[in-house]
Scaffold this active site. Sequence first.
Site, PDB file in Angstrom:
ATOM      1  N   THR A  50       0.873  -1.172   0.000  1.00  0.00           N
ATOM      2  CA  THR A  50       0.000   0.000   0.000  1.00  0.00           C
ATOM      3  C   THR A  50       0.907   1.219   0.000  1.00  0.00           C
ATOM      4  O   THR A  50       1.874   1.269   0.761  1.00  0.00           O
ATOM      5  CB  THR A  50      -0.897   0.030   1.256  1.00  0.00           C
ATOM      6  OG1 THR A  50      -1.645  -1.182   1.310  1.00  0.00           O
ATOM      7  CG2 THR A  50      -1.857   1.192   1.227  1.00  0.00           C
ATOM      8  N   TYR A  51       0.607   2.189  -0.867  1.00  0.00           N
ATOM      9  CA  TYR A  51       1.440   3.379  -0.962  1.00  0.00           C
ATOM     10  C   TYR A  51       0.587   4.635  -1.062  1.00  0.00           C
ATOM     11  O   TYR A  51      -0.355   4.695  -1.856  1.00  0.00           O
ATOM     12  CB  TYR A  51       2.354   3.305  -2.194  1.00  0.00           C
ATOM     13  CG  TYR A  51       3.139   4.584  -2.399  1.00  0.00           C
ATOM     14  CD1 TYR A  51       4.234   4.876  -1.590  1.00  0.00           C
ATOM     15  CD2 TYR A  51       2.747   5.510  -3.348  1.00  0.00           C
ATOM     16  CE1 TYR A  51       4.938   6.060  -1.747  1.00  0.00           C
ATOM     17  CE2 TYR A  51       3.446   6.707  -3.510  1.00  0.00           C
ATOM     18  CZ  TYR A  51       4.543   6.969  -2.705  1.00  0.00           C
ATOM     19  OH  TYR A  51       5.227   8.143  -2.853  1.00  0.00           O
ATOM     20  N   VAL A  52       0.930   5.625  -0.244  1.00  0.00           N
ATOM     21  CA  VAL A  52       0.308   6.941  -0.308  1.00  0.00           C
ATOM     22  C   VAL A  52       1.465   7.943  -0.285  1.00  0.00           C
ATOM     23  O   VAL A  52       2.288   7.904   0.632  1.00  0.00           O
ATOM     24  CB  VAL A  52      -0.646   7.189   0.885  1.00  0.00           C
ATOM     25  CG1 VAL A  52      -1.201   8.604   0.852  1.00  0.00           C
ATOM     26  CG2 VAL A  52      -1.782   6.172   0.880  1.00  0.00           C
ATOM     27  N   LEU A  59      -4.959  11.734   5.083  1.00  0.00           N
ATOM     28  CA  LEU A  59      -6.301  11.947   4.537  1.00  0.00           C
ATOM     29  C   LEU A  59      -7.161  10.686   4.603  1.00  0.00           C
ATOM     30  O   LEU A  59      -8.303  10.697   4.161  1.00  0.00           O
ATOM     31  CB  LEU A  59      -6.204  12.396   3.071  1.00  0.00           C
ATOM     32  CG  LEU A  59      -5.385  13.659   2.806  1.00  0.00           C
ATOM     33  CD1 LEU A  59      -5.255  13.914   1.310  1.00  0.00           C
ATOM     34  CD2 LEU A  59      -6.029  14.856   3.501  1.00  0.00           C
ATOM     35  N   GLY A  60      -6.589   9.599   5.105  1.00  0.00           N
ATOM     36  CA  GLY A  60      -7.339   8.345   5.184  1.00  0.00           C
ATOM     37  C   GLY A  60      -7.352   7.551   3.887  1.00  0.00           C
ATOM     38  O   GLY A  60      -8.161   6.631   3.731  1.00  0.00           O
ATOM     39  N   LEU A  61      -6.462   7.897   2.959  1.00  0.00           N
ATOM     40  CA  LEU A  61      -6.460   7.202   1.669  1.00  0.00           C
ATOM     41  C   LEU A  61      -6.091   5.730   1.788  1.00  0.00           C
ATOM     42  O   LEU A  61      -6.692   4.887   1.119  1.00  0.00           O
ATOM     43  CB  LEU A  61      -5.510   7.889   0.679  1.00  0.00           C
ATOM     44  CG  LEU A  61      -5.954   9.253   0.173  1.00  0.00           C
ATOM     45  CD1 LEU A  61      -4.900   9.846  -0.747  1.00  0.00           C
ATOM     46  CD2 LEU A  61      -7.286   9.151  -0.548  1.00  0.00           C
ATOM     47  N   CYS A  84       0.923  -6.933   3.204  1.00  0.00           N
ATOM     48  CA  CYS A  84       1.352  -5.548   3.439  1.00  0.00           C
ATOM     49  C   CYS A  84       1.263  -5.233   4.934  1.00  0.00           C
ATOM     50  O   CYS A  84       0.249  -5.503   5.571  1.00  0.00           O
ATOM     51  CB  CYS A  84       0.458  -4.604   2.637  1.00  0.00           C
ATOM     52  SG  CYS A  84       0.682  -2.868   3.037  1.00  0.00           S
ATOM     53  N   SER A  85       2.337  -4.662   5.479  1.00  0.00           N
ATOM     54  CA  SER A  85       2.360  -4.370   6.911  1.00  0.00           C
ATOM     55  C   SER A  85       1.299  -3.350   7.315  1.00  0.00           C
ATOM     56  O   SER A  85       0.775  -3.413   8.433  1.00  0.00           O
ATOM     57  CB  SER A  85       3.743  -3.890   7.341  1.00  0.00           C
ATOM     58  OG  SER A  85       4.089  -2.704   6.657  1.00  0.00           O
ATOM     59  N   ARG A  94      -7.640  -1.749  13.400  1.00  0.00           N
ATOM     60  CA  ARG A  94      -8.586  -0.635  13.504  1.00  0.00           C
ATOM     61  C   ARG A  94      -9.955  -0.991  12.938  1.00  0.00           C
ATOM     62  O   ARG A  94     -10.940  -0.306  13.216  1.00  0.00           O
ATOM     63  CB  ARG A  94      -8.058   0.583  12.737  1.00  0.00           C
ATOM     64  CG  ARG A  94      -6.872   1.240  13.382  1.00  0.00           C
ATOM     65  CD  ARG A  94      -6.428   2.436  12.565  1.00  0.00           C
ATOM     66  NE  ARG A  94      -5.234   3.047  13.124  1.00  0.00           N
ATOM     67  CZ  ARG A  94      -4.536   4.000  12.508  1.00  0.00           C
ATOM     68  NH1 ARG A  94      -4.929   4.451  11.338  1.00  0.00           N
ATOM     69  NH2 ARG A  94      -3.468   4.490  13.066  1.00  0.00           N
TER      70      ARG A  94
END
Length: 107
Positions: A50-52, A59-61, A84-85, A94
């Site tokens: 996962t990459y942002v 932003l919670g993306l 993915c960690s 969460r």
Amino acid sequence: METTSVSGGGAEAPKIVWNERGQRFETEDKQAYAEYVVRGGGKVMDIVHTYVPSTKRGLGLASLLCVSAFTHAQSHSMSVIPTCSYVSDTFLPRNPSWNSVVHKSNI
């Protein structure tokens, strides 16, 4: 391509697009994404990354990308391996309701 919009109040949430050919869920601008590999003869989605970008963090993306991936997997009778960690260490703790979609031999 499949587009999912997850709304949660005030501003309109970014649209998450399923890029089937690229094996990822991504924002429309393609800057944030969750990559996956299909395993188990098409029955398992292994979310590997996962990459942002730093300009879009907070932003919670990443969570929106995961919700899109898990929703897609669930609606296609797939289970998810959270390689993915971010998925295993942050998203699932969460959002424990998604544990029912997690691939059982990976727990």
